[in-house]
Design an enzyme around this catalytic site. Structure first.
Site: not given
Ligand code: BG6
Length: 479
Positions: A165, A374
Site C-alpha cells: 500500500e 487483504e
Molecule cells: C490495510 C493494512 O490497509 O488495512 C493493514 O494493510 C490494516 O495493515 C488494514 O490493518 C485494516 O486497517 P485498520 O486501520 O482497520 O487496521
C-alpha cells in the site's frame, strides 16, 4: 453481466489469510531486533503498542498448527526489516533464523508462504539519519534488505510482494508513513511515491534474476470511488479520486506512466514531479507478474471547488458510527457517505459488489493476473461461554467471495484471496478494539492477558469453504 453458468475457482487457487510483522509479532526488541518507525509510535495514542501484540514471535507454532487444521492454502506475512537489518545496514542472522522457522513450519503443513517485504515498518535509524522514504538513500537500503530475503528464503518462497500500500502510506503520512513535519505535504507525498515505485521496480527485477520461478508484484489499497450523483461534476470528482489516490502510483509500477493531469496538479502547486530519464528507464524495465490489492470498502466523491479548505484523510478513531471526517482536496474531490450501503462501526462501507467492480477496473487497466491480498471486517468481537460468534464477519466474507467468483465468471484471472487477518492483529488505526481475525486473541489494548487463541465461528466457516475450493455460488449451474 449476469451469467448463465457459474465457473469454478481454479484448482490451485491460493485461499489464504494474512498478517503484518509489527501488527502480530511482538518481541519488539528480542534477538537483536532494532526499533522501527512503528515501535517509535508506541504510546503516542491510546492503542498503539507493538511490544507484544499477538506474540506471534513466540506462538507461531500454535498459530500455524491452527492454519494447518483449517486447511489454509497460503499464508501472507511480512518480514520485519528491523529483525534482518536492525539499523538498516548491519545484518542480524537471528532475524533470518526466525523467518526460516516460520517458512519451514508453514511448509510442514503444505501452506504456501507469501512474503511481503515491506508493510509499514522500516528501521528507525534510517528515518533518523536521512528521513526514511523521503530520501533516495532508501532505495539502496531497501534493495540490500530485499536481496538478503531473496537469497535466504527464495528456495522456498515463490510469492512475493514488494511494498504494501504505497498509496495509503502517502495518504496517511503520520500514521504509517514517517512524515517529516518540515516538508511540504505535496512534495513529501510525491517524492515518497517515486522512491517506493523505484524500489518496487528494482525489487521485481532482482527477484526475477535471483529466483526465476518466483512470482512478484506490488500491493496497493484500492477502494474504488463512486460518483455521489450522476452529475458530470461528481463523475469527474470520482475519476479524480481514483486517479490521484490510487492509479497514479499503480500506473508508475505497472505502466511506467505518469498521469499527465496529476503532473499538472502538482505543477500548479509549485511541485515539479516529472521523472528523470533514468527513473523512467527503471520503471520501464520491470514487469511484475501480478497486481495485488487490499479491498475493504468503496468511497464516494463529489466535486470540490478550488476555494474549499483542504481536509486531510483521517480514520474514525472512536469506533462510533458516524464520527468519520471525509477528506477534501480542493479542485479534485471531496469524500462523502454512501446512503445505499451498510457501514462498519468505523464507517467503512460494506460493499461486496465493489470487490467485483474493483477487480474489473484493475484487470481492464493493467491486464495482469490479480491477487486480493487483504479483505475482511473489523468488528467488536465478544467472548461468550468461551466462544466467539461472529455471524457478521461470515456474512461479509461470504458475500465478498461470491462476488469474487462472479469476477472469475467474468473471465478475470485471479490467483488468490487472503482474509485479513488470521489471528486478531493490532489494528493500524484502532488497536485491539477493532478485530479482524478468524482466530480471537484474548487481550485488550492495555492488558495482554494470556493471549489465548479462540477459533471464531468464521474460522470454522472458512474451513468449510476451503473444502469446496471456495465454490459457494449456486452450484446447480456450475460448468
Ligand atoms: C490495510 C493494512 O490497509 O488495512 C493493514 O494493510 C490494516 O495493515 C488494514 O490493518 C485494516 O486497517 P485498520 O486501520 O482497520 O487496521
Amino acid at each position: 453481466m449476469d451469467h448463465r453458468k457459474i465457473y469454478p475457482f481454479p484448482e490451485h487457487f491460493l485461499w489464504g489469510a494474512a498478517s503484518a510483522a509489527y501488527q502480530v509479532e511482538g518481541a519488539y526488541r528480542e534477538d537483536g531486533k532494532g526499533l522501527s518507525n512503528q515501535d517509535i509510535l508506541n504510546g503516542t495514542n491510546a492503542f498503539h503498542d507493538t511490544t507484544v501484540t499477538a506474540d506471534f514471535y513466540h506462538r507461531y507454532k500454535e498459530d500455524i498448527a491452527l492454519m494447518g487444521e483449517m486447511g489454509l492454502k497460503s499464508f501472507r506475512f511480512s518480514v520485519a526489516w528491523t529483525r534482518i537489518y536492525p539499523d538498516g545496514k548491519t545484518l542480524n542472522p537471528k532475524g533470518i533464523e526466525f523467518y526460516n522457522k516460520i517458512i519451514n513450519e508453514l511448509l510442514k503443513y503444505k501452506i504456501e508462504p507469501m512474503v511481503t517485504l515491506y508493510h509499514f515498518d522500516h528501521p528507525y535509524e534510517l528515518q533518523k539519519s536521512y528521513g526514511g522514504w523521503y530520501s533516495d538513500h532508501m532505495i539502496d537500503d531497501y534493495l540490500r534488505f530485499a536481496k538478503t530475503c531473496f537469497q535466504a528464503f527464495g528456495d522456498r518462497v515463490k510469492y512475493w510482494l514488494t511494498i504494501c500500500e504505497q498509496n495509503n502510506i502517502v495518504l496517511y503520512p503520520n500514521l504509517i508513513g514517517g512524515y517529516l513535519e518540515h516538508v511540504d505535504i505535496d512534495t513529501w507525498r510525491i517524492q515518497v511515491t517515486r522512491v517506493m515505485s523505484l524500489c518496487s521496480a528494482r525489487a521485481v527485477n532482482l527477484c526475477h534474476k535471483m529466483i526465476p520461478d518466483a512470482k512478484i508484484g506490488a500491493s496497493f489499497s484500492f477502494p474504488p470511488s463512486y460518483p455521489a450523483s450522476s452529475s458530470p461534476d461528481d463523475v469527474l470528482a470520482a475519476m479524480n479520486e481514483n486517479d490521484f489516490r490510487d492509479f497514479y502510483g499503480m500506473d508508475l509500477v505497472y505502466k511506467a506512466r505518469q498521469n499527465p493531469w496529476v503532473v499538472r496538479y502538482y505543477e500548479e502547486r509549485g511541485v515539479d514531479i516529472r521523472l528523470s530519464r533514468e527513473d523512467t528507464d527503471i520503471l520501464c524495465s520491470c514487469s511484475p507478474d501480478f497486481i495485488a490489492y487490499n479491498y475493504y470498502r468503496t468511497n464516494v466523491a463529489k466535486s470540490c471547488p478550488l476555494e474549499s479548505e483542504q481536509i486531510q484523510p483521517e480514520f474514525n478513531l472512536t469506533g462510533k458510527k458516524g464520527s468519520i471526517t471525509y477528506p477534501t482536496f480542493p479542485g479534485l474531490y471531496q469524500g462523502t457517505g454512501n446512503e445505499t450501503l451498510e457501514k462498519s462501526d468505523w464507517d467503512w462501507t460494506i460493499d461486496p459488489k465493489g470487490l467485483r467492480i474493483s477487480l474489473r477496473m484493475l484487470y481492464d487497466r493493467y491486464a495482469v493476473p490479480i491477487m486480493v491480498v487483504e479483505n475482511g471486517l473489523g468488528a467488536y468481537d465478544q467472548v461468550e461461554d468461551g466462544k466467539v460468534s461472529d455471524p457478521y464477519r461470515i456474512e461479509y466474507l461470504k458475500k465478498h467471495i461470491e462476488q469474487l467468483q462472479l469476477a472469475v465468471c467474468d473471465g478475470i484471472e485471479v490467483w488468490g484471496y487472503y482474509v485479513w487477518s488470521f489471528v486478531d492483529v493490532l489494528s493500524t488505526s484502532n488497536g485491539y478494539n477493532k478485530r479482524y481475525g478468524l482466530v480471537y486473541v484474548d487481550r485488550t489494548d492495555r492488558d495482554p492477558k494470556e493471549l489465548r487463541r479462540i477459533c471464531k465461528d468464521s474460522y470454522y466457516w472458512y474451513q468449510e469453504l476451503l473444502k469446496v475450493n471456495g465454490n459457494i455460488l449456486d452450484r446447480r449451474n456450475v460448468i
